[in-house]
Design an enzyme around this catalytic site. Structure first.
Site, PDB file in Angstrom:
ATOM      1  N   TYR A   1      50.309  22.699  64.249  1.00  0.00           N
ATOM      2  CA  TYR A   1      51.677  22.488  64.907  1.00  0.00           C
ATOM      3  C   TYR A   1      52.615  21.437  63.798  1.00  0.00           C
ATOM      4  O   TYR A   1      53.840  21.676  63.518  1.00  0.00           O
ATOM      5  CB  TYR A   1      51.646  21.506  66.052  1.00  0.00           C
TER       6      TYR A   1
ATOM      7  N   LYS B   1      56.402  22.228  61.777  1.00  0.00           N
ATOM      8  CA  LYS B   1      57.573  21.328  61.746  1.00  0.00           C
ATOM      9  C   LYS B   1      57.919  20.681  60.612  1.00  0.00           C
ATOM     10  O   LYS B   1      59.182  20.502  60.248  1.00  0.00           O
ATOM     11  CB  LYS B   1      57.173  20.449  62.768  1.00  0.00           C
TER      12      LYS B   1
HETATM   13  P1  NAD Z   1      58.301  22.885  76.285  1.00  0.00           P
HETATM   14  O1  NAD Z   1      57.013  23.675  76.466  1.00  0.00           O
HETATM   15  O2  NAD Z   1      58.518  22.213  77.917  1.00  0.00           O
HETATM   16  O3  NAD Z   1      59.498  24.209  76.633  1.00  0.00           O
HETATM   17  C1  NAD Z   1      59.437  24.938  75.456  1.00  0.00           C
HETATM   18  C2  NAD Z   1      60.056  26.267  75.899  1.00  0.00           C
HETATM   19  O4  NAD Z   1      59.886  27.355  74.834  1.00  0.00           O
HETATM   20  C3  NAD Z   1      59.515  27.024  77.099  1.00  0.00           C
HETATM   21  O5  NAD Z   1      60.331  27.532  78.088  1.00  0.00           O
HETATM   22  C4  NAD Z   1      58.568  28.145  76.434  1.00  0.00           C
HETATM   23  O6  NAD Z   1      58.582  29.242  77.565  1.00  0.00           O
HETATM   24  C5  NAD Z   1      59.588  28.595  75.471  1.00  0.00           C
HETATM   25  N1  NAD Z   1      58.863  29.556  74.412  1.00  0.00           N
HETATM   26  C6  NAD Z   1      57.809  29.531  73.923  1.00  0.00           C
HETATM   27  N2  NAD Z   1      57.350  30.517  73.145  1.00  0.00           N
HETATM   28  C7  NAD Z   1      58.656  31.224  73.262  1.00  0.00           C
HETATM   29  C8  NAD Z   1      59.090  32.435  72.377  1.00  0.00           C
HETATM   30  N3  NAD Z   1      58.107  33.070  71.545  1.00  0.00           N
HETATM   31  N4  NAD Z   1      60.136  32.809  72.344  1.00  0.00           N
HETATM   32  C9  NAD Z   1      61.100  32.320  73.352  1.00  0.00           C
HETATM   33  N5  NAD Z   1      60.817  30.945  73.849  1.00  0.00           N
HETATM   34  C10 NAD Z   1      59.428  30.557  73.956  1.00  0.00           C
HETATM   35  O7  NAD Z   1      58.458  22.195  75.211  1.00  0.00           O
HETATM   36  P2  NAD Z   1      59.586  20.918  74.929  1.00  0.00           P
HETATM   37  O8  NAD Z   1      58.890  19.775  75.052  1.00  0.00           O
HETATM   38  O9  NAD Z   1      60.734  21.165  76.018  1.00  0.00           O
HETATM   39  O10 NAD Z   1      59.951  21.158  73.471  1.00  0.00           O
HETATM   40  C11 NAD Z   1      61.040  21.718  72.832  1.00  0.00           C
HETATM   41  C12 NAD Z   1      61.224  21.736  71.410  1.00  0.00           C
HETATM   42  O11 NAD Z   1      61.018  20.323  71.149  1.00  0.00           O
HETATM   43  C13 NAD Z   1      59.921  22.406  70.866  1.00  0.00           C
HETATM   44  O12 NAD Z   1      60.136  22.977  69.603  1.00  0.00           O
HETATM   45  C14 NAD Z   1      58.786  21.157  70.728  1.00  0.00           C
HETATM   46  O13 NAD Z   1      57.861  21.811  69.514  1.00  0.00           O
HETATM   47  C15 NAD Z   1      59.841  20.234  70.123  1.00  0.00           C
HETATM   48  N6  NAD Z   1      59.141  18.891  70.305  1.00  0.00           N
HETATM   49  C16 NAD Z   1      58.851  18.352  71.601  1.00  0.00           C
HETATM   50  C17 NAD Z   1      58.472  17.153  71.743  1.00  0.00           C
HETATM   51  C18 NAD Z   1      57.946  16.513  72.980  1.00  0.00           C
HETATM   52  O14 NAD Z   1      56.978  15.621  72.848  1.00  0.00           O
HETATM   53  N7  NAD Z   1      57.914  17.269  74.200  1.00  0.00           N
HETATM   54  C19 NAD Z   1      58.287  16.212  70.465  1.00  0.00           C
HETATM   55  C20 NAD Z   1      58.765  16.978  69.326  1.00  0.00           C
HETATM   56  C21 NAD Z   1      59.188  17.941  69.180  1.00  0.00           C
END
Ligand code: NAD
Length: 257
Positions: free
Chosen positions: A157, A161
């Protein structure tokens, strides 16, 4: 309906941060194309209804962002339905908590495929459309605190990033002359469904992760999706024109750049 500020496309918009961004940008006055994978279609439609309830046009585009062809089609479908593209938010991502020793080639391909390839193609096809339109644009990606500082059991991961930070800088240099800025949000822990996977990987009871993570932030609590959406609203605005190539930490004081 007030005059539209333009069209925004958000990937991974059925839940979590992506859904909050879609609703936030709709509230700001953008018409919204919402993307997710086929398994999330029903949830995506509910998010689209939330957008429409703010008086904006909403269009759902099902696509897997790890496929270059599907990203190309997703962008042209959104443009066809809503008339252009002004803001691309490459938000879709998958996480996995697994030691480096236990990470398989398939694991690595899956994480890099969605997070890094997906973001790369979203930047590419959004920029091609924006350059053709000739009115500039905003491209925004989803980095992470782990895109700045490695953490145990997050090697795949974290690599994805760090890569997003790299392409955000390169794309900013290549697209700046067209009036297109390219930035990323780099959240610390944000309470979303993504945590279910991480918590399962830790093996503790529900709530353990939030308790642990809150202790690591200067503010003493974790973020919510709406906090990230507020940053994206600014990055998507005309007023952010002088910010580009940045992966902006939004983590309550966890890591300092
Ligand atoms: P989440 O898992 O709640 O939502 C992610 C969404 O992406 C889901 O709806 C999923 O179905 C969709 N997805 C997955 N694979 C896909 C694909 N191949 N094509 C299209 N859509 C796809 O995640 P989140 O927590 O809302 O995170 C959103 C972004 O923020 C991500 O890139 C994540 O890495 C980043 N992020 C999240 C956090 C956290 O703590 N939640 C922290 C840092 C960064």
């Amino acid at each position: 309906m007030t005059v539209s500020k333009g069209v925004a496309l958000i990937t991974g918009a059925s839940q979590g941060i992506g859904r909050a961004i879609a609703i936030g940008l709709a509230t700001d006055g953008f018409d919204i194309a919402l993307n997710d994978i086929p398994a999330r279609e029903a949830m995506l439609k509910r998010a689209a209804e939330e957008v429409a309830s703010r008086g904006r046009r909403a269009h759902c585009v099902i696509a897997d962002v790890s496929s270059e062809k599907q990203v190309e089609t997703m962008v042209s479908d959104a443009v066809h339905a809503l008339g252009g593209l002004d803001v691309m938010v490459a938000n879709a991502g998958v996480s996995m908590m697994r030691s480096l020793l236990d990470t398989t080639g398939e694991d690595l391909d899956r994480i890099l495929g969605v997070n890094l390839r997906g973001t790369f193609f979203c930047y590419k096809y959004a920029a091609m459309q924006m350059i053709a339109q000739g009115r500039g644009g905003r491209i925004i990606g989803a980095c992470s605190g782990t895109g700045k500082q490695g953490q145990a059991s997050l090697s795949a991961y974290s690599a994805s990033k760090f890569g997003i930070r790299a392409i955000t800088q390169c794309a900013a240099l290549e697209f700046g002359g067209y009036g297109i800025t390219v930035n990323a949000y780099a959240p610390g822990p944000v309470k979303t469904p993504m945590w279910d996977d991480l918590e399962a990987g830790m093996g503790g009871p529900p709530g353990t992760l939030e308790e642990q993570l809150a202790k690591g932030a200067a503010v003493g609590y974790v973020g919510l999706p709406a906090d990230i959406a507020a940053l994206v609203s600014f990055l998507a605005s005309k007023e952010s024109h002088l910010i580009t190539g940045q992966s902006i930490s939004i983590d309550g004081g966890r890591f300092f750049d």
